[in-house]
Design a protein around this motif. Structure first.
Motif: not given
Length: 302
Positions: A287-298, A240-246, A38-41
Motif C-alpha cells: 500500500k506504499s509508494i516510497c520515493i528517494e529524492g529531492d522533494i522539490g524535484e519530485v 492518501l497519507f503523504l509524508e514529506l521530509g520527516t 521539506l523546508s531544506t528542499s
C-alpha cells in the motif's frame, strides 16, 4: 510492525512518480505530514553560506558553524541572546525560502480535500497560500513568543519587536522582507527591546516545543481538534497519507501514526518522499509508494 525497508530501488524513480500521481488523483482526501526535509528542499539551510551570511560575527566569536547548534549556546546576556535569535527568527520565519517548493505543493493540493500536519515552525505553508484552517503546527511557530515560566497559556505575535531587534543591529529589511547584513553588525540589542511577559514580567521565549514549558494555546488546541475531526470523517474513505521530509527525531508525531493508520484503514495508502529515508514497514509495503529524492524535484515532476 517489522523494521522498515526501501520498497522500491532508486532506478524506479519515474515509475514511482507516476504511481504517486495516480494515487493523488484517486484519493478522496490527502493528509500531508511535513518535516524539516521539506523546508531544506525549499532552501532553508541552517549551515554553509546561508549561516555565514547572517552570523559571520557569531561564527568568528564562538566558532559556531550552524544555526541549530548556535541556538543552544548559553549566551551571557539576554541582549546578546536576542541579537542572535532575532536574526534567526527573521530569516527562517519572515523571509521567504529561496525555492518555490511549498508553492509547488500548494498547486498539487489546491482544490483537493487535504489537511497538513507538520513539525515545521517556519510558517512556510501559510506564506505559500495554504488555508490556515487546514494546518496543524504541532511544535510551535517562530513567529510566536510565550512566557518562559509560563504563567499563562497564551502566545504573542513577535514580528514587530523582532523587526526592531534586527534593525537595531544595523541590518536593513527590504520590502519583500529580505534581510541585508551590514559590514559589522552589532551583537547585542538595546535592553529596552528584551521581550518580557506582560503578566508576570519574566523574559519571553520562543513558542517552540523543547520541554514541558511549551504553551499549547487556544489556537493550538483548535487546530488539533480540526485535525482529529478530519481523521474521524475520512477514515472510511480513500485516504492518501503523504509524508514529506520527516526523519526520526520525532517519528511519533507523523511517521508512526501514518504507518499505523495505513495498516488499519482498508482503503488508505502511504506515500513518502525523502532524500535519504524513503521507507515503509513490510506490513504496508503493498500500500506504499516510497520515493528517494529531492522533494522539490519530485513535486516538479508530478
Amino acid at each position: 510492525m517489522k523494521l522498515p525497508f526501501k520498497t522500491q530501488p532508486p532506478e524506479d524513480l519515474s515509475t514511482q512518480i507516476k504511481l504517486l500521481s495516480a494515487a493523488l488523483d484517486e484519493a478522496d482526501c490527502i493528509i500531508a505530514g511535513a518535516g524539516a526535509g521539506l523546508s531544506t528542499s525549499a532552501g532553508f539551510l541552517y549551515s554553509g553560506e546561508r549561516f555565514r551570511k547572517y552570523f559571520s560575527d557569531f561564527e568568528e566569536k564562538y566558532n559556531f558553524h550552524d544555526m541549530y547548534s548556535s541556538g543552544f549556546y548559553p549566551y551571557d546576556t539576554l541582549e546578546e541572546y536576542w541579537a542572535f535569535w532575532s536574526r534567526y527568527i527573521w530569516i527562517n520565519r519572515y523571509m521567504n525560502p529561496p525555492k518555490p517548493v511549498y508553492e509547488k505543493l500548494h498547486t498539487i493540493l489546491k482544490g483537493k480535500d487535504y489537511f497538513v500536519l507538520t513539525t515545521n515552525v517556519d510558517h512556510c505553508f501559510q506564506k505559500a497560500g495554504f488555508d490556515k484552517h487546514r494546518l496543524f503546527y504541532t511544535q510551535g511557530d517562530y513567529g510566536l513568543f510565550q512566557c518562559s515560566r509560563p504563567c499563562q497559556p497564551v502566545t504573542y505575535d513577535n514580528e514587530k519587536i523582532i523587526r526592531q531587534m534586527v534593525l537595531s543591529q544595523g541590518f536593513k529589511i527590504l520590502e519583500d522582507n529580505t534581510l541585508l547584513p551590514p559590514a559589522s553588525p552589532k551583537m547585542t540589542i538595546p535592553s529596552n527591546l528584551v521581550p518580557r511577559c506582560p503578566h508576570c514580567g519574566k523574559p519571553l521565549t520562543m513558542n517552540l516545543r523543547a520541554d514541558s514549558t511549551f504553551v499549547e494555546d487556544e489556537g493550538w488546541h483548535q487546530a488539533a481538534e480540526r485535525y482529529s475531526e478530519f481523521l474521524r470523517r475520512h477514515q472510511p474513505t480513500k485516504v492518501l497519507f503523504l509524508e514529506l521530509g520527516t526523519g526520526y527525531n520525532t517519528p511519533g508525531i507523523i511517521k508512526y501514526p501514518f504507518w499505523n493508520m495505513t495498516d488499519r484503514w482498508p482503503d488508505a495508502r502511504y506515500a513518502c518522499i525523502n532524500l535519504n529515508e524513503a521507507l515503509a514497514p513490510e506490513e504496508i509495503s503493498k500500500k506504499s509508494i516510497c520515493i528517494e529524492g529531492d522533494i522539490g524535484e519530485v513535486l516538479a515532476q508530478l
